[in-house]
Design a protein around this motif. Structure first.
Motif, PDB file in Angstrom:
ATOM      1  N   GLU A  88       0.938  -1.232  -0.005  1.00  0.00           N
ATOM      2  CA  GLU A  88       0.016  -0.160   0.130  1.00  0.00           C
ATOM      3  C   GLU A  88       0.962   1.167  -0.030  1.00  0.00           C
ATOM      4  O   GLU A  88       1.844   1.233   0.594  1.00  0.00           O
ATOM      5  N   THR A  99       4.040   7.485   2.439  1.00  0.00           N
ATOM      6  CA  THR A  99       4.511   6.192   3.118  1.00  0.00           C
ATOM      7  C   THR A  99       4.264   5.085   2.166  1.00  0.00           C
ATOM      8  O   THR A  99       3.255   4.848   1.497  1.00  0.00           O
ATOM      9  N   SER A 101       4.047   0.815   2.471  1.00  0.00           N
ATOM     10  CA  SER A 101       4.094  -0.490   3.264  1.00  0.00           C
ATOM     11  C   SER A 101       4.567  -1.492   2.355  1.00  0.00           C
ATOM     12  O   SER A 101       4.005  -1.818   1.365  1.00  0.00           O
ATOM     13  N   ARG A 103       6.123  -5.605   2.058  1.00  0.00           N
ATOM     14  CA  ARG A 103       6.375  -6.812   2.800  1.00  0.00           C
ATOM     15  C   ARG A 103       7.729  -7.356   2.136  1.00  0.00           C
ATOM     16  O   ARG A 103       7.799  -7.775   1.097  1.00  0.00           O
ATOM     17  N   ASN A 163       7.036  -7.215   7.806  1.00  0.00           N
ATOM     18  CA  ASN A 163       6.621  -6.110   7.137  1.00  0.00           C
ATOM     19  C   ASN A 163       7.509  -4.732   7.435  1.00  0.00           C
ATOM     20  O   ASN A 163       8.348  -4.568   8.425  1.00  0.00           O
ATOM     21  N   CYS A 164       7.676  -3.873   6.717  1.00  0.00           N
ATOM     22  CA  CYS A 164       8.534  -2.842   6.747  1.00  0.00           C
ATOM     23  C   CYS A 164       7.412  -1.587   6.018  1.00  0.00           C
ATOM     24  O   CYS A 164       6.701  -1.641   5.216  1.00  0.00           O
ATOM     25  N   THR A 165       7.672  -0.367   6.697  1.00  0.00           N
ATOM     26  CA  THR A 165       7.112   1.091   6.470  1.00  0.00           C
ATOM     27  C   THR A 165       8.233   1.839   5.938  1.00  0.00           C
ATOM     28  O   THR A 165       9.054   2.191   6.827  1.00  0.00           O
ATOM     29  N   HIS A 167       9.234   5.360   4.790  1.00  0.00           N
ATOM     30  CA  HIS A 167       8.845   7.033   4.514  1.00  0.00           C
ATOM     31  C   HIS A 167       9.691   7.769   3.343  1.00  0.00           C
ATOM     32  O   HIS A 167      11.002   7.572   3.135  1.00  0.00           O
TER      33      HIS A 167
END
Length: 401
Positions: A88, A99, A101, A103, A163-165, A167
């Motif tokens: 996303e 941002t 999101s 995987r 999971n990684c976000t 920025h």
């Protein structure tokens, strides 16, 4: 009515325009993220260094000046199975922020960190046991990477998903990924966290590494590491042969079982049942054979040197032919210094390894004395010349015949 239709049509077109514009920005952000992650996936050294500086994996390492090609190879091996899927993308155009999101698929970083900790501990133990200075330095940055590379080359690690976000900030027309320690850690599946975890090895696992390493040490290493000078430190060739035979007995008989462990936070206690050769059995067989020899005229004829050589021969034979083992419960204390668990070495470990052989028992070869008939006569003469000698002190029942 016609005017209302025209206004509705214009509003709908404006809405599509905004939606299209928003989707366009999202695609732009997604493209930036994809381009960067593709460089990691296909291993671009410059990109990798931008996200994960070499020093960051091992901040406590010394001698960080030397960077070799082998260090690059470590990251190449780590990212060999790296993959990602953008789940996303959210854009805040007013704040010029976005941002993504993601995987991630990486190797099992926790298992890798655990293996590294065990291998590094073993390396440190062996360094402390070496009698001569080694060319390797387990604390150097390059050595850390060489050891990590060895894990990646020799072991197959399963893949895990995390999971990684990510920025991003907009700078003019460009979207730029914000690099920080958290992102760095996420891209390597938490490896930074695991490598710095002081409990990555439990107290029991730490003791297990110690015991396995001790089991493979040679004579000199055991002597240095466990301070067994009383047993092994000698210039006599035959005594060295006896010492070597004892260590071979350790290698043949040594086993251990970790019975239980108690973790108190900064300290811990681990109880280990150590199996080694049975020194009491060895000494019993040795003394039986020696006493039988000492009762013969041959022992008197051989003289002091001959008797000593014979006793050493009997002791060596008793050691080499020993098959008896004994088990000793050894309590081991550990202290956590905030980086790892450290075993507090004590004499009980060495004693258990050497079958609870005491220093007095170890010197039995030289302590055992034989008195010949001539020696006995000389002793009797010395007693007779002593002014304190009193024949009346003898028991009246003594039979002079």
């Amino acid at each position: 009515m016609e005017l209302k239709r025209q206004i509705s049509f214009l509003l709908l077109c404006f809405l599509f325009l905004l939606t299209g514009c928003g989707n366009s920005v999202k695609k732009e952000v997604e493209k930036v993220v994809s381009n960067e992650l593709d460089l990691l996936k296909n291993f671009d050294s410059t990109t990798t260094q931008g996200y994960i500086p070499y020093e960051d994996l091992f901040p406590d390492a010394t001698d960080t000046s030397h960077l070799s090609a082998e260090m690059e190879e470590v990251f190449s091996l780590f990212f060999k199975d790296f993959d990602y899927k953008i789940m996303e993308v959210k854009v805040d155009q007013e704040a010029k922020k976005a941002t993504a999101s993601v995987r991630l698929t990486t190797i099992d970083s926790r298992a890798l960190a655990k293996d590294f900790a065990a291998a590094h501990l073993k390396q440190s133990i062996l360094e402390n046991a070496d009698t001569v200075s080694s060319s390797t330095n387990s604390s150097s940055l390059e050595d850390h990477y060489l050891l990590l590379g060895k894990m990646l080359k020799t072991k197959k690690y399963k893949e895990v998903e995390t999971n990684c976000t990510i920025h991003l900030l907009q700078n003019g027309d460009d979207w730029i990924i914000q690099k920080n320690e958290n992102l760095e850690n996420e891209l390597v599946g938490g490896l930074l966290t695991y490598l710095s975890d002081p409990n990555i090895l439990t107290p029991s696992e730490t003791v297990d590494v110690y015991m396995k390493t001790l089991k493979k040490m040679d004579t000199e290493q055991l002597n240095t590491y466990l301070n067994l000078d009383a047993v092994l430190n000698t210039d006599d060739e035959q005594e060295k042969e006896i010492a070597t035979a004892l260590v071979k007995q350790i290698h043949k008989c040594f086993n251990y079982e970790i019975k239980d462990a108690t973790d108190h936070g900064y300290t811990a206690n681990v109880n280990v049942a150590v199996t080694s050769f049975d020194s009491a059995s060895i000494l019993e067989k040795y003394e039986t054979k020696l006493d039988k020899y000492l009762a013969t005229p041959e022992a008197v004829i051989d003289g002091e040197e001959g008797r000593l050589a014979k006793s050493q021969e009997y002791l060596l034979d008793a050691i080499k032919n020993n098959k008896a083992t004994s088990k000793t419960d050894v309590p081991i204390e550990l202290v956590n210094d905030g980086k790892t668990w450290n075993v507090e070495l004590n004499s009980k470990i060495g004693q258990a390894l050497f079958g609870n052989l005491s220093s007095s028992s170890a010197n039995i070869v030289t302590d055992k004395e034989v008195t010949s008939e001539d020696d006995q006569t000389d002793m009797e003469d010395e007693e007779y010349e002593d002014s304190s000698y009193d024949i009346d002190a003898y028991d009246e029942s003594y039979d002079y015949e």
